[in-house]
Design a protein around this motif. Structure first.
Motif, short mmCIF file in Angstrom:
data_model
loop_
_atom_site.label_atom_id
_atom_site.label_comp_id
_atom_site.label_asym_id
_atom_site.label_seq_id
_atom_site.Cartn_x
_atom_site.Cartn_y
_atom_site.Cartn_z
N ASN A 27 -64.16 -5.02 -7.78
CA ASN A 27 -64.41 -5.09 -8.72
C ASN A 27 -65.71 -5.55 -8.95
N ALA A 28 -66.81 -6.11 -8.46
CA ALA A 28 -67.61 -7.40 -8.97
C ALA A 28 -68.70 -6.11 -8.62
N TYR A 33 -68.37 -2.92 -7.81
CA TYR A 33 -68.16 -1.77 -8.63
C TYR A 33 -69.48 -1.18 -9.56
N VAL A 92 -72.60 -10.00 -3.59
CA VAL A 92 -72.06 -10.30 -4.42
C VAL A 92 -70.64 -11.26 -4.42
N THR A 99 -64.89 -12.48 -12.84
CA THR A 99 -64.86 -11.49 -12.47
C THR A 99 -65.87 -10.26 -13.05
N ARG A 121 -69.47 -8.44 -12.33
CA ARG A 121 -69.76 -6.12 -12.37
C ARG A 121 -70.47 -6.75 -13.12
#
Length: 227
Positions: A98-99, A101, A112, A140, A144
């Motif tokens: 998720n981060a 993305y 990341v 989170t 992102r």
């Protein structure tokens, strides 16, 4: 060189018009007001999720929207990060995925894992959103948004669903992140205490109009003008 956001927008909402004329530098701007005052619509116009009928939005000299020049950049090209109230995480992706993305390039040398460490969620990298707390989901979502290298970060009541203790802790983290990234953060909240703690300036909206602006903080060159 400081980031500069200038906004002049006019948009018809169901029962009133949203009319804003503002100028924001590298500060933490908090927008307060009753439900339905136009706060979220304002954020969505900045991000490209809604389109004003008239006006102009310019970020660091780059035109994101101009009704006169028929410019309306899509959200993916605006370099505007957005942390939604429900965080909008992908349930089938891990915290780490998720981060990452939407990450286009390195930001301040951070990758990341380093970002997750900075936000104190590196130990959750392989977990899924359904396996972590609300505060961890918020971190989170922040990871992102920041890894996408924004020039402006929008936060739509990101702390409203959290318990009081977690909210107090994350307020401090948000303030630190704004100072570290040195870009405008614009946060919408209903919580006056939250506004007082976070805001370099606080703007109150009622029925689409600015009714008052705090003047107790520094940055006198950052002004909001009634439009």
């Amino acid at each position: 060189m400081e980031n500069l956001l200038t906004v002049t927008i006019d948009k018809q909402l169901p029962s009133f018009r949203l009319r804003l004329n503002l100028r924001v530098l590298n500060e933490f701007l908090v927008v307060v007001g009753p439900s339905g005052a136009g706060k979220t619509t304002f954020l969505q116009c900045l991000s490209g999720l809604q389109r004003p009928e008239r006006g102009e939005i310019v970020l660091n000299g780059r035109v994101l929207f101009s009704s006169a020049n028929r410019i309306n950049l899509p959200p993916r090209l605006r370099q505007v990060g957005y942390v939604f109230q429900d965080y909008a995480l992908f349930p089938h992706l891990t915290v780490e995925q998720n981060a990452a993305y939407g990450m286009k390039k390195r930001r301040n040398g951070l990758e990341v894992q380093e970002m997750l460490e900075m936000l104190q969620i590196s130990h959750l990298a392989k977990r899924y959103p359904g396996q972590i707390s609300g505060g961890e989901q918020q971190r989170t979502a922040l990871a992102r948004a920041l890894l996408a290298d924004p020039k402006l970060l929008l936060l739509d009541e990101p702390l409203s669903a959290l318990d009081h203790e977690t909210r107090i802790k994350l307020r401090g983290e948000l303030k630190t992140l704004q100072r570290r990234w040195d870009i405008p953060f614009i946060l919408v909240t209903h919580d006056p205490e939250e506004a007082a703690v976070l805001g370099d300036r606080v703007v109150r909206l009622e029925r689409g109009e600015v009714v008052w602006i705090s003047t107790t903080r520094k940055r006198p060159d950052c002004t909001i003008r009634h439009g």
